[in-house]
Write a protein that holds these residues in place. Structure first.
Motif, PDB file in Angstrom:
ATOM      1  N   SER A 228     -59.049 -10.784 -38.253  1.00 24.54           N
ATOM      2  CA  SER A 228     -59.753 -11.849 -38.960  1.00 24.54           C
ATOM      3  C   SER A 228     -61.034 -12.504 -38.177  1.00 24.54           C
ATOM      4  CB  SER A 228     -58.722 -12.825 -39.368  1.00 24.54           C
ATOM      5  OG  SER A 228     -59.162 -14.040 -40.101  1.00 24.54           O
ATOM      6  N   LEU A 229     -61.661 -13.669 -38.625  1.00 29.12           N
ATOM      7  CA  LEU A 229     -62.553 -14.124 -38.054  1.00 29.12           C
ATOM      8  C   LEU A 229     -62.178 -15.731 -37.961  1.00 29.12           C
ATOM      9  CD1 LEU A 229     -65.552 -13.708 -36.889  1.00 29.12           C
ATOM     10  CD2 LEU A 229     -66.332 -14.219 -39.255  1.00 29.12           C
ATOM     11  N   LEU A 230     -62.252 -16.181 -36.765  1.00 31.05           N
ATOM     12  CA  LEU A 230     -61.795 -17.526 -36.456  1.00 31.05           C
ATOM     13  C   LEU A 230     -62.680 -18.343 -35.663  1.00 31.05           C
ATOM     14  CD1 LEU A 230     -58.155 -17.076 -36.146  1.00 31.05           C
ATOM     15  CD2 LEU A 230     -59.137 -18.072 -38.128  1.00 31.05           C
ATOM     16  N   PRO A 231     -62.879 -19.624 -35.715  1.00 34.85           N
ATOM     17  CA  PRO A 231     -63.534 -20.270 -34.784  1.00 34.85           C
ATOM     18  C   PRO A 231     -62.913 -20.205 -33.404  1.00 34.85           C
ATOM     19  CG  PRO A 231     -62.273 -21.876 -36.036  1.00 34.85           C
ATOM     20  CD  PRO A 231     -62.300 -20.363 -36.612  1.00 34.85           C
ATOM     21  N   THR A 232     -63.537 -20.399 -32.339  1.00 31.40           N
ATOM     22  CA  THR A 232     -62.912 -20.288 -30.945  1.00 31.40           C
ATOM     23  C   THR A 232     -61.819 -21.349 -30.716  1.00 31.40           C
ATOM     24  OG1 THR A 232     -64.669 -21.636 -30.201  1.00 31.40           O
ATOM     25  CG2 THR A 232     -65.008 -19.179 -29.939  1.00 31.40           C
ATOM     26  N   THR A 233     -61.930 -22.488 -31.409  1.00 29.79           N
ATOM     27  CA  THR A 233     -61.197 -23.474 -31.187  1.00 29.79           C
ATOM     28  C   THR A 233     -59.664 -23.040 -31.930  1.00 29.79           C
ATOM     29  OG1 THR A 233     -61.958 -24.649 -33.397  1.00 29.79           O
ATOM     30  CG2 THR A 233     -62.603 -25.279 -31.144  1.00 29.79           C
ATOM     31  N   ALA A 234     -59.664 -22.135 -32.876  1.00 29.12           N
ATOM     32  CA  ALA A 234     -58.477 -21.688 -33.508  1.00 29.12           C
ATOM     33  C   ALA A 234     -57.837 -20.806 -33.014  1.00 29.12           C
ATOM     34  CB  ALA A 234     -58.717 -21.391 -35.099  1.00 29.12           C
ATOM     35  N   VAL A 235     -58.276 -19.669 -31.843  1.00 35.66           N
ATOM     36  CA  VAL A 235     -57.775 -18.833 -31.219  1.00 35.66           C
ATOM     37  C   VAL A 235     -56.784 -19.135 -30.599  1.00 35.66           C
ATOM     38  CG1 VAL A 235     -58.132 -16.803 -29.688  1.00 35.66           C
ATOM     39  CG2 VAL A 235     -59.981 -17.730 -31.258  1.00 35.66           C
ATOM     40  N   LEU A 236     -55.390 -18.376 -30.750  1.00 33.02           N
ATOM     41  CA  LEU A 236     -54.276 -18.520 -29.978  1.00 33.02           C
ATOM     42  C   LEU A 236     -53.970 -17.440 -29.050  1.00 33.02           C
ATOM     43  CD1 LEU A 236     -51.794 -18.923 -33.330  1.00 33.02           C
ATOM     44  CD2 LEU A 236     -53.107 -20.816 -32.106  1.00 33.02           C
ATOM     45  N   PRO A 237     -53.206 -18.024 -27.921  1.00 36.06           N
ATOM     46  CA  PRO A 237     -52.897 -16.862 -26.654  1.00 36.06           C
ATOM     47  C   PRO A 237     -52.318 -15.644 -27.280  1.00 36.06           C
ATOM     48  CG  PRO A 237     -51.831 -19.412 -26.332  1.00 36.06           C
ATOM     49  CD  PRO A 237     -52.506 -19.212 -27.641  1.00 36.06           C
ATOM     50  N   SER A 238     -51.713 -15.723 -28.594  1.00 37.71           N
ATOM     51  CA  SER A 238     -51.060 -14.404 -29.093  1.00 37.71           C
ATOM     52  C   SER A 238     -52.079 -13.628 -29.860  1.00 37.71           C
ATOM     53  CB  SER A 238     -50.097 -14.994 -30.173  1.00 37.71           C
ATOM     54  OG  SER A 238     -50.453 -15.860 -31.063  1.00 37.71           O
ATOM     55  N   HIS A 239     -53.424 -13.869 -29.921  1.00 40.25           N
ATOM     56  CA  HIS A 239     -54.602 -13.075 -30.421  1.00 40.25           C
ATOM     57  C   HIS A 239     -55.434 -12.727 -29.377  1.00 40.25           C
ATOM     58  CE1 HIS A 239     -54.455 -16.383 -33.893  1.00 40.25           C
ATOM     59  NE2 HIS A 239     -53.545 -15.645 -34.037  1.00 40.25           N
ATOM     60  N   ARG A 240     -56.204 -11.435 -29.630  1.00 36.51           N
ATOM     61  CA  ARG A 240     -57.008 -10.636 -28.869  1.00 36.51           C
ATOM     62  C   ARG A 240     -58.121 -10.697 -29.378  1.00 36.51           C
ATOM     63  NH1 ARG A 240     -58.582  -5.432 -28.883  1.00 36.51           N
ATOM     64  NH2 ARG A 240     -56.944  -4.842 -30.693  1.00 36.51           N
ATOM     65  N   VAL A 241     -59.159 -11.377 -28.717  1.00 34.99           N
ATOM     66  CA  VAL A 241     -60.735 -11.517 -29.045  1.00 34.99           C
ATOM     67  C   VAL A 241     -61.305  -9.998 -28.987  1.00 34.99           C
ATOM     68  CG1 VAL A 241     -62.962 -12.520 -28.723  1.00 34.99           C
ATOM     69  CG2 VAL A 241     -60.997 -13.799 -28.730  1.00 34.99           C
ATOM     70  N   LEU A 242     -61.874  -9.548 -29.951  1.00 32.65           N
ATOM     71  CA  LEU A 242     -62.363  -8.400 -30.095  1.00 32.65           C
ATOM     72  C   LEU A 242     -63.540  -8.437 -29.556  1.00 32.65           C
ATOM     73  CD1 LEU A 242     -61.250  -7.037 -33.652  1.00 32.65           C
ATOM     74  CD2 LEU A 242     -60.111  -6.706 -31.628  1.00 32.65           C
ATOM     75  N   PRO A 243     -63.778  -7.405 -28.628  1.00 33.85           N
ATOM     76  CA  PRO A 243     -65.401  -6.955 -28.126  1.00 33.85           C
ATOM     77  C   PRO A 243     -66.379  -6.615 -29.033  1.00 33.85           C
ATOM     78  CG  PRO A 243     -64.146  -5.253 -27.344  1.00 33.85           C
ATOM     79  CD  PRO A 243     -63.050  -6.082 -28.312  1.00 33.85           C
ATOM     80  N   PRO A 244     -67.562  -6.957 -28.948  1.00 35.13           N
ATOM     81  CA  PRO A 244     -68.754  -6.493 -30.262  1.00 35.13           C
ATOM     82  C   PRO A 244     -68.582  -4.772 -30.217  1.00 35.13           C
ATOM     83  CG  PRO A 244     -69.713  -7.964 -28.388  1.00 35.13           C
ATOM     84  CD  PRO A 244     -68.148  -7.675 -27.786  1.00 35.13           C
ATOM     85  N   ALA A 245     -68.681  -4.501 -31.375  1.00 34.64           N
ATOM     86  CA  ALA A 245     -68.523  -2.972 -31.774  1.00 34.64           C
ATOM     87  C   ALA A 245     -69.042  -3.213 -33.106  1.00 34.64           C
ATOM     88  CB  ALA A 245     -67.053  -2.665 -31.632  1.00 34.64           C
ATOM     89  N   PRO A 246     -69.300  -1.794 -33.624  1.00 33.74           N
ATOM     90  CA  PRO A 246     -69.986  -1.685 -35.009  1.00 33.74           C
ATOM     91  C   PRO A 246     -69.054  -2.394 -36.150  1.00 33.74           C
ATOM     92  CG  PRO A 246     -70.244   0.284 -33.872  1.00 33.74           C
ATOM     93  CD  PRO A 246     -69.514  -0.469 -33.135  1.00 33.74           C
ATOM     94  N   GLY A 247     -69.776  -3.174 -36.807  1.00 32.02           N
ATOM     95  CA  GLY A 247     -68.889  -4.081 -37.776  1.00 32.02           C
ATOM     96  C   GLY A 247     -68.258  -5.317 -37.479  1.00 32.02           C
ATOM     97  N   PHE A 248     -68.166  -5.287 -35.823  1.00 34.74           N
ATOM     98  CA  PHE A 248     -67.636  -6.594 -35.100  1.00 34.74           C
ATOM     99  C   PHE A 248     -68.526  -7.104 -34.491  1.00 34.74           C
ATOM    100  CE2 PHE A 248     -63.581  -4.056 -35.609  1.00 34.74           C
ATOM    101  CZ  PHE A 248     -63.087  -4.764 -36.719  1.00 34.74           C
ATOM    102  N   GLU A 249     -69.968  -7.212 -34.822  1.00 34.68           N
ATOM    103  CA  GLU A 249     -70.970  -7.779 -34.167  1.00 34.68           C
ATOM    104  C   GLU A 249     -70.952  -9.483 -34.096  1.00 34.68           C
ATOM    105  OE1 GLU A 249     -71.554  -5.757 -36.349  1.00 34.68           O
ATOM    106  OE2 GLU A 249     -72.684  -3.971 -35.544  1.00 34.68           O
ATOM    107  N   ARG A 250     -71.145  -9.981 -33.145  1.00 29.72           N
ATOM    108  CA  ARG A 250     -71.270 -11.558 -32.961  1.00 29.72           C
ATOM    109  C   ARG A 250     -71.583 -12.262 -34.436  1.00 29.72           C
ATOM    110  NH1 ARG A 250     -72.981 -15.673 -28.329  1.00 29.72           N
ATOM    111  NH2 ARG A 250     -72.144 -17.723 -29.498  1.00 29.72           N
ATOM    112  N   PRO A 251     -70.784 -12.976 -35.183  1.00 31.51           N
ATOM    113  CA  PRO A 251     -71.370 -13.384 -36.563  1.00 31.51           C
ATOM    114  C   PRO A 251     -72.065 -14.644 -36.123  1.00 31.51           C
ATOM    115  CG  PRO A 251     -68.856 -13.843 -36.012  1.00 31.51           C
ATOM    116  CD  PRO A 251     -69.321 -13.330 -35.029  1.00 31.51           C
TER     117      PRO A 251
END
Length: 307
Positions: A228-251
């Motif tokens: 999913s795509l979330l604002p940084t303020t909504a990211v939980l410790p149980s989440h992993r922020v994905l590094p930039p990759a094809p299809g996952f460029e910084r929006p």
């Protein structure tokens, strides 16, 4: 004049899609409800419901949908008037809209602080998609609203930029085939950002989980149901922020904006109450944005040090 009792029956039947279930909600027999709908149709001179052969199921006609929309507003105003008259004394009422994809616990804490500081004031809070809140602002149904929107897309009392990131569960590994996505409903900017990214990358996808609630989206991501795509303020410790990759460029980012209703004209003490509410929200959201920035900076510094 439109009878509020008949309008309530129409709303219940439309929402239930059934004369039987609608009758249960208004505590009447099915035949009585059918007669009420017929009386309403005669009064407005338009067919409002499409019946199936059994006569039990019902779908609204275009005129039925339109009248149901107005009926909800009229019933809400009538309920508000009844509650206001039941109060021991006159009480000022402020109507605030908040996005459904906002942290409910965070918002509740902010509003509780304001309510405690203003005991003679009643704060009516409505939750909804930002597009619906914008419509209600324009119609004069809300005094003020917090909206998720495109940056700089209109006037605002205050605005806070939102940085968006791709998130998944720590051990999430997508299987072959369409990418499972965890999405807010149509009309949400976050969903629009996700689907545009998938289209640009030419990546097939499927909706693995959908919810209006931020809590539901966060939980689905943490459970490994999808990306999913979330604002940084909504990211939980149980989440992993994905590094930039094809299809996952910084929006592109979005913004949270505090907007005053254009149709609102409230004088005297009400203007002071509205200003107090605006000042309170600006102070609370500004302070939380600063704390979030410091927290993110600390985490990123720790990561660089560990590397």
């Amino acid at each position: 004049m439109l009878d509020l009792d008949l309008l309530k029956t129409l709303v219940c039947v439309v929402e239930e899609g059934s004369f039987t279930r609608g009758a249960e909600r208004v505590h009447r027999t099915q035949s009585t409800v059918s007669q009420q709908i017929l009386r309403l149709e005669e009064r407005v001179g338009r067919p409002l419901l499409q019946r199936d052969r059994s006569g039990k199921q019902a779908l609204p006609t275009p005129h039925g949908e339109l009248l149901t929309h107005y009926a909800r507003r009229l019933l809400a105003i009538a309920q508000e008037a009844q509650e206001a008259l039941a109060l021991p004394g006159a009480q000022a009422v402020l109507r605030l809209g908040v996005p459904e994809d906002f942290d409910a616990q965070r918002m509740s804490a902010m509003l509780a602080g304001f309510a405690q500081a203003q005991p003679g004031l009643r704060l009516d809070t409505v939750s909804g998609m930002s597009s619906e809140l914008q419509r209600r602002l324009a119609a004069g149904e809300l005094d003020m609203a917090l909206l998720k929107r495109e940056p700089g897309s209109g006037e605002a009392l205050a605005r806070w930029p939102e940085q968006l990131v791709w998130v998944a569960a720590p051990g999430f590994v997508p299987a072959e085939g369409p990418l499972p996505l965890v999405l807010f409903p149509p009309g949400c900017l976050y969903r629009l950002r996700v689907l545009r990214a998938m289209d640009r990358a030419g990546r097939p996808w499927r909706e693995a989980f959908g919810s209006h609630s931020l809590t539901g989206i966060q939980a689905a991501v943490a459970a490994g149901l999808g990306v999913s795509l979330l604002p940084t303020t909504a990211v939980l410790p149980s989440h992993r922020v994905l590094p930039p990759a094809p299809g996952f460029e910084r929006p592109p980012g979005t913004e949270l904006a505090l907007v005053r209703g254009s149709a609102v004209a409230r004088g005297g003490s009400m203007e002071r109450h509205l200003q107090s509410l605006a000042d309170h929200l600006v102070a609370q959201l500004g302070a939380q944005a600063g704390q979030a920035s410091e927290s993110r900076a600390g985490r990123w510094a720790a990561r660089r040090h560990s590397v």
